[in-house]
Design a protein around this motif. Sequence first.
Motif, mmCIF file in Angstrom:
data_model
loop_
_atom_site.group_PDB
_atom_site.id
_atom_site.type_symbol
_atom_site.label_atom_id
_atom_site.label_comp_id
_atom_site.label_asym_id
_atom_site.label_seq_id
_atom_site.Cartn_x
_atom_site.Cartn_y
_atom_site.Cartn_z
ATOM 1 N N ILE A 255 -29.166 -47.635 -89.782
ATOM 2 C CA ILE A 255 -27.635 -47.819 -89.466
ATOM 3 C C ILE A 255 -27.185 -48.848 -90.699
ATOM 4 O O ILE A 255 -25.832 -48.773 -90.701
ATOM 5 C CB ILE A 255 -27.236 -48.706 -87.993
ATOM 6 C CG1 ILE A 255 -28.150 -50.154 -88.209
ATOM 7 C CG2 ILE A 255 -27.712 -47.866 -86.814
ATOM 8 C CD1 ILE A 255 -27.412 -51.003 -87.199
ATOM 9 N N ASP A 256 -27.976 -49.368 -91.596
ATOM 10 C CA ASP A 256 -27.666 -50.114 -92.696
ATOM 11 C C ASP A 256 -26.557 -49.436 -93.510
ATOM 12 O O ASP A 256 -25.557 -50.080 -93.981
ATOM 13 C CB ASP A 256 -28.905 -50.416 -93.498
ATOM 14 C CG ASP A 256 -28.493 -51.583 -94.260
ATOM 15 O OD1 ASP A 256 -27.790 -52.678 -93.754
ATOM 16 O OD2 ASP A 256 -29.065 -51.726 -95.489
ATOM 17 N N SER A 257 -26.664 -48.178 -93.792
ATOM 18 C CA SER A 257 -25.640 -47.520 -94.942
ATOM 19 C C SER A 257 -24.293 -47.155 -94.044
ATOM 20 O O SER A 257 -23.212 -46.850 -94.804
ATOM 21 C CB SER A 257 -26.204 -46.175 -95.229
ATOM 22 O OG SER A 257 -26.265 -45.627 -94.302
ATOM 23 N N LEU A 258 -24.097 -47.332 -92.890
ATOM 24 C CA LEU A 258 -22.821 -47.004 -91.913
ATOM 25 C C LEU A 258 -21.694 -48.111 -92.178
ATOM 26 O O LEU A 258 -22.139 -49.369 -92.536
ATOM 27 C CB LEU A 258 -23.161 -47.161 -90.437
ATOM 28 C CG LEU A 258 -24.087 -46.060 -89.901
ATOM 29 C CD1 LEU A 258 -24.177 -46.013 -88.439
ATOM 30 C CD2 LEU A 258 -23.354 -44.635 -90.013
ATOM 31 N N SER A 259 -20.445 -47.372 -92.580
ATOM 32 C CA SER A 259 -19.575 -48.418 -92.599
ATOM 33 C C SER A 259 -18.489 -48.714 -91.512
ATOM 34 O O SER A 259 -18.361 -47.515 -90.635
ATOM 35 C CB SER A 259 -18.514 -47.942 -94.054
ATOM 36 O OG SER A 259 -17.891 -46.765 -93.537
ATOM 37 N N LYS B 10 -17.497 -57.965 -80.708
ATOM 38 C CA LYS B 10 -18.844 -57.104 -81.083
ATOM 39 C C LYS B 10 -19.257 -57.523 -82.438
ATOM 40 O O LYS B 10 -18.394 -57.337 -83.357
ATOM 41 C CB LYS B 10 -18.647 -55.746 -80.600
ATOM 42 C CG LYS B 10 -18.737 -55.635 -78.961
ATOM 43 C CD LYS B 10 -18.193 -53.960 -78.954
ATOM 44 C CE LYS B 10 -17.879 -53.574 -77.608
ATOM 45 N NZ LYS B 10 -17.557 -52.379 -77.476
ATOM 46 N N SER B 11 -20.525 -57.645 -82.848
ATOM 47 C CA SER B 11 -20.801 -57.946 -84.251
ATOM 48 C C SER B 11 -20.865 -56.497 -84.992
ATOM 49 O O SER B 11 -20.772 -55.637 -84.410
ATOM 50 C CB SER B 11 -22.290 -58.605 -84.157
ATOM 51 O OG SER B 11 -23.160 -57.954 -83.728
ATOM 52 N N THR B 12 -20.945 -56.699 -86.184
ATOM 53 C CA THR B 12 -20.944 -55.488 -86.910
ATOM 54 C C THR B 12 -22.405 -54.575 -86.571
ATOM 55 O O THR B 12 -22.186 -53.502 -86.750
ATOM 56 C CB THR B 12 -21.088 -55.866 -88.575
ATOM 57 O OG1 THR B 12 -20.214 -56.794 -88.751
ATOM 58 C CG2 THR B 12 -21.197 -54.799 -89.407
ATOM 59 N N THR B 13 -23.311 -55.257 -86.354
ATOM 60 C CA THR B 13 -24.700 -54.663 -85.880
ATOM 61 C C THR B 13 -24.475 -53.955 -84.549
ATOM 62 O O THR B 13 -24.764 -52.362 -84.549
ATOM 63 C CB THR B 13 -25.896 -55.644 -85.600
ATOM 64 O OG1 THR B 13 -25.855 -56.415 -86.870
ATOM 65 C CG2 THR B 13 -27.157 -54.738 -85.275
ATOM 66 N N VAL B 14 -23.542 -54.499 -83.647
ATOM 67 C CA VAL B 14 -23.357 -53.702 -82.424
ATOM 68 C C VAL B 14 -22.311 -52.402 -82.744
ATOM 69 O O VAL B 14 -22.517 -51.471 -82.250
ATOM 70 C CB VAL B 14 -22.495 -54.624 -81.504
ATOM 71 C CG1 VAL B 14 -22.379 -53.806 -80.127
ATOM 72 C CG2 VAL B 14 -23.809 -55.702 -80.862
ATOM 73 N N LEU B 17 -24.432 -49.813 -84.273
ATOM 74 C CA LEU B 17 -25.294 -48.901 -83.327
ATOM 75 C C LEU B 17 -24.171 -48.081 -82.502
ATOM 76 O O LEU B 17 -24.774 -46.765 -82.409
ATOM 77 C CB LEU B 17 -25.735 -50.112 -82.428
ATOM 78 C CG LEU B 17 -27.019 -50.799 -82.880
ATOM 79 C CD1 LEU B 17 -27.356 -51.828 -81.988
ATOM 80 C CD2 LEU B 17 -28.301 -49.808 -83.064
ATOM 81 N N ALA B 18 -23.230 -48.348 -82.341
ATOM 82 C CA ALA B 18 -22.093 -47.643 -81.320
ATOM 83 C C ALA B 18 -21.742 -46.316 -82.353
ATOM 84 O O ALA B 18 -21.797 -45.381 -81.554
ATOM 85 C CB ALA B 18 -21.094 -48.445 -81.136
ATOM 86 N N LYS B 19 -21.613 -46.833 -83.302
ATOM 87 C CA LYS B 19 -21.163 -45.493 -84.610
ATOM 88 C C LYS B 19 -22.183 -44.514 -84.777
ATOM 89 O O LYS B 19 -22.050 -43.383 -84.743
ATOM 90 C CB LYS B 19 -20.824 -46.138 -85.665
ATOM 91 C CG LYS B 19 -19.994 -44.894 -86.701
ATOM 92 C CD LYS B 19 -19.499 -45.770 -87.941
ATOM 93 C CE LYS B 19 -18.780 -44.681 -88.759
ATOM 94 N NZ LYS B 19 -17.986 -45.286 -89.905
ATOM 95 N N ALA B 20 -23.761 -44.889 -84.574
ATOM 96 C CA ALA B 20 -24.711 -44.084 -84.786
ATOM 97 C C ALA B 20 -25.133 -43.653 -83.434
ATOM 98 O O ALA B 20 -26.349 -42.720 -83.323
ATOM 99 C CB ALA B 20 -25.592 -44.986 -85.547
ATOM 100 N N GLY B 21 -24.410 -43.618 -82.346
ATOM 101 C CA GLY B 21 -24.866 -43.476 -81.026
ATOM 102 C C GLY B 21 -25.771 -44.082 -80.193
ATOM 103 O O GLY B 21 -26.704 -43.380 -79.592
#
Lengths: 264, 59
Positions: A255-259, B10-14, B17-21
């Motif tokens: 997920i690191d590369s996601l913006s 929500k933090s950037t990590t969360v 995670l949501a964006k990546a499903g």
Amino acid sequence: MNIALATIVLLVILYPGFLFRRFYYSAEFSKEYFKQSIPDMVLASVLPAFLIHILGYCLFVKPSYQLNIQTIGTLLSGTSDSSKVSAAFENIYVHAFQIISYFFAISGLAVIGGLSSKYVVRLSKFDRKSSLFRFQNEWHYVFSGEILDFPNVPGRADEVDFKYVDVLVKSNEGTLIYMGMLSHYTLNKEGGIDRIYLSDTRRRYLKDDKPSFNIDDNRYYNLPGEFFIIPYEQIINLHITYYKVELSPELENEIDSLSINEEK
Amino acid sequence: MTFSTAPKTKSTTVLKLAKAGFTQKLLEAVRKERESNTAEGQSKDGKITVKRVGAVKPQ
């Protein structure tokens, strides 16, 4: 006695104080400014106005001009002596440019002072450490997790990644519990919650309570959709849990590369 | 430092995670934490762990 004129002059003198407070209570704390009554607002503006005028006097008046206290005193006294009032207005007219420039300059001081005071209080976390500096928007502290930085509260706000909320709501068919991740909230004009927005929400009836949870429990009903919005008037109580997330190294890389488009 | 009218929930990590499903996996970890009541829960695949902030971990 000309009370109306004295009142107008007093409001003009206090105006930097109003401006200072307007910018101190800005953004997430702006409701605190507007929910005050006018007498409270006037009283609370006296001290900042006084300090801004002292600073303005030292910076802009003292080096170049002579302050005519008599004119200010005449206008503030509310005298009905027309010759004195005319002389005071004549004096103001002659120095109109300097007076307007002074008010422009102290308006800038008030805005910068208000914003920077808020910045210092927020950045140094004085509002979290001491109730003296605390803003009255208690929901901000609860929903942001900043309440964890209050004295004697375990945990730290900067550890929080998301909040999971259980909301107990009354309905005609019984009391329901809605559970979901907190996405947003709005406040009403009194500063209380108006609505809360949950995402990935599910619900169950309170009567189906049992001692332990089960992931595949059929008591739960999932509520698909982006947000589930609950008007606060229907809420009996709220239970909020602050969570920190830890990822496995491979997921972290994934997920690191996601913006993400975040609000600036 | 941002001054928004509502706090960031929500933090950037969360959000990532949501964006990546991975939201369901995250919720899986949350339910596990609530079920076990140990202030810590993990998704079935073990990739996501959630910890209750401020909770005192049982000895």
